[in-house]
Design a protein around this motif. Sequence first.
Motif, PDB file in Angstrom:
ATOM      1  N   ILE A  44       6.072  -8.633  -5.077  1.00 51.34           N
ATOM      2  CA  ILE A  44       6.380  -9.097  -3.718  1.00 51.34           C
ATOM      3  C   ILE A  44       6.624  -7.915  -2.789  1.00 51.34           C
ATOM      4  CG2 ILE A  44       8.077 -10.342  -2.328  1.00 51.34           C
ATOM      5  CD1 ILE A  44       8.456 -12.243  -4.679  1.00 51.34           C
ATOM      6  N   THR A  45       7.406  -6.946  -3.237  1.00 48.27           N
ATOM      7  CA  THR A  45       7.687  -5.784  -2.400  1.00 48.27           C
ATOM      8  C   THR A  45       6.413  -5.011  -2.100  1.00 48.27           C
ATOM      9  OG1 THR A  45       9.895  -5.617  -3.385  1.00 48.27           O
ATOM     10  CG2 THR A  45       9.083  -3.706  -2.191  1.00 48.27           C
ATOM     11  N   SER A  46       5.551  -4.850  -3.088  1.00 49.88           N
ATOM     12  CA  SER A  46       4.291  -4.121  -2.879  1.00 49.88           C
ATOM     13  C   SER A  46       3.391  -4.851  -1.891  1.00 49.88           C
ATOM     14  CB  SER A  46       3.560  -3.936  -4.217  1.00 49.88           C
ATOM     15  OG  SER A  46       4.357  -3.201  -5.128  1.00 49.88           O
ATOM     16  N   ALA A  47       3.365  -6.177  -1.978  1.00 55.23           N
ATOM     17  CA  ALA A  47       2.521  -6.948  -1.059  1.00 55.23           C
ATOM     18  C   ALA A  47       3.028  -6.869   0.371  1.00 55.23           C
ATOM     19  CB  ALA A  47       2.453  -8.403  -1.512  1.00 55.23           C
ATOM     20  N   LEU A  48       4.334  -6.756   0.550  1.00 52.71           N
ATOM     21  CA  LEU A  48       4.896  -6.687   1.897  1.00 52.71           C
ATOM     22  C   LEU A  48       4.800  -5.296   2.500  1.00 52.71           C
ATOM     23  CD1 LEU A  48       8.135  -8.850   1.509  1.00 52.71           C
ATOM     24  CD2 LEU A  48       5.998  -9.505   2.620  1.00 52.71           C
ATOM     25  N   ALA A  49       4.587  -4.285   1.665  1.00 55.26           N
ATOM     26  CA  ALA A  49       4.551  -2.899   2.160  1.00 55.26           C
ATOM     27  C   ALA A  49       3.263  -2.222   1.703  1.00 55.26           C
ATOM     28  CB  ALA A  49       5.767  -2.125   1.671  1.00 55.26           C
ATOM     29  N   PRO A  50       2.107  -2.648   2.234  1.00 51.03           N
ATOM     30  CA  PRO A  50       0.852  -2.001   1.832  1.00 51.03           C
ATOM     31  C   PRO A  50       0.758  -0.556   2.299  1.00 51.03           C
ATOM     32  CG  PRO A  50       0.482  -3.526   3.657  1.00 51.03           C
ATOM     33  CD  PRO A  50       1.905  -3.709   3.230  1.00 51.03           C
ATOM     34  N   ASP A  51       1.491  -0.219   3.370  1.00 51.83           N
ATOM     35  CA  ASP A  51       1.491   1.151   3.893  1.00 51.83           C
ATOM     36  C   ASP A  51       2.741   1.870   3.390  1.00 51.83           C
ATOM     37  OD1 ASP A  51       1.326   3.506   5.242  1.00 51.83           O
ATOM     38  OD2 ASP A  51       1.174   2.632   7.254  1.00 51.83           O
ATOM     39  N   PRO A  52       2.600   2.882   2.530  1.00 49.84           N
ATOM     40  CA  PRO A  52       3.785   3.583   2.009  1.00 49.84           C
ATOM     41  C   PRO A  52       4.584   4.301   3.081  1.00 49.84           C
ATOM     42  CG  PRO A  52       1.747   4.734   1.404  1.00 49.84           C
ATOM     43  CD  PRO A  52       1.348   3.420   1.993  1.00 49.84           C
ATOM     44  N   LYS A  53       3.994   4.532   4.241  1.00 52.74           N
ATOM     45  CA  LYS A  53       4.722   5.188   5.328  1.00 52.74           C
ATOM     46  C   LYS A  53       5.722   4.242   5.993  1.00 52.74           C
ATOM     47  CE  LYS A  53       0.929   8.375   6.401  1.00 52.74           C
ATOM     48  NZ  LYS A  53      -0.010   8.839   7.460  1.00 52.74           N
ATOM     49  N   ILE A  54       5.545   2.939   5.784  1.00 53.28           N
ATOM     50  CA  ILE A  54       6.466   1.950   6.360  1.00 53.28           C
ATOM     51  C   ILE A  54       7.043   1.133   5.199  1.00 53.28           C
ATOM     52  CG2 ILE A  54       6.751   0.145   8.097  1.00 53.28           C
ATOM     53  CD1 ILE A  54       4.183   1.051   9.382  1.00 53.28           C
TER      54      ILE A  54
END
Length: 388
Positions: free
Chosen positions: A311-321
Amino acid sequence: MPWPIPTFKKIGRPEPISFRLWLSTLTALAVGTASGLLLLWPHGRPTQGFQFWVLFVGIPLVACVLAYGIRLDRWEREQTIAEEAEREQERIVSLWRGWCRRRLQITTALAVLPILTRTPQLSDADADLPVNTGRAKAFPWTKGQTDAPRRQELLDRIASGLQATLADRRAMSIKLLLDDASLAFANAWKEEARTTFGKIAPNCNFTVVAERAVGCARWLAEQVDLNDAVPHLVIAVQIWPNGQKEHNFSESAAVLLIDPAATPAGYIYRPMIVASATLEGDLAQLVDMQLQLDTATHVWFTRCDDESVAITSALAPDPKIPVIERQLDNVVGKPGPASSWIALATALEAAQGTGPHLVAWRESENEPLNLCMIASAQPHSPQEEIQT
């Protein structure tokens, strides 16, 4: 279950008419009709006259105009049909998005937790959080007390946080959601709640009901569809009974004052009940329908360790955000029957001034996963979130 939103196919528009292709086609048509005129022209008739040249130029020109006109008319009809289909699809998607984004207006959200860290600080990216993994934590101010004083102390603390909101009320429905041990004393809870809140709102007529703390997602889904919802106060409690040495959950409480007519402090959007097998697609649907161009800044978990990484990975596809992740079971201790409500109240209280938060929970280990988006009514700056 996932939302019953139909799958919309991409509507294909007709390809634009190719100038190069039609130039060669029209040239061939013009040459062909001109050649046909020469072959059919009567022998012996002069070819230098006005009639010959009108036919020699006019027939190919008319043939080219008719051919191109027929093709252009077909293209325009296909384009019109595609545009109308797109508009209808956009209308249907807009209706579904409005259905998905139906929400409860939360006037006040309070989380009473067994930790010393203040609830608003839990959303800070650099917060120094306690670690209580696998522990059953008690309220620090109830040690050594029996049931009645502990119950009264908890209600007093809740009433203190609601005093400004309830002072001028004339009527209020209170829904007490209790763990099984507390539900055995439902009458005592109802009477003390009525007495405690009557002190801060003496002119208010309180209607109090007590139920088991179950079915959070289903209850929220029913409430968002009510068009004539009345204000009501939800108090979810999990508190230890007397005489038990071993405890299965940490003591906590959640308070949500839902009032569609008052100025909101936050919102709870329509929840989604999902299966682990369809988590990726269901989460994408929830984000698309409820967030659109916005992004979630925080995600809160209770009883869903296995899905938290996905879930966390899906919500944050951009590692800068990055998305700030909070495992409530590691912070406040073992989850209990009211942990879903406690997670929602904690996220709402900590969300003030931030972006949308996602809350994920299970009612019990064997129950399906629940996803619910909450948001503060206060505007937020995405740039400030990135900097923190």
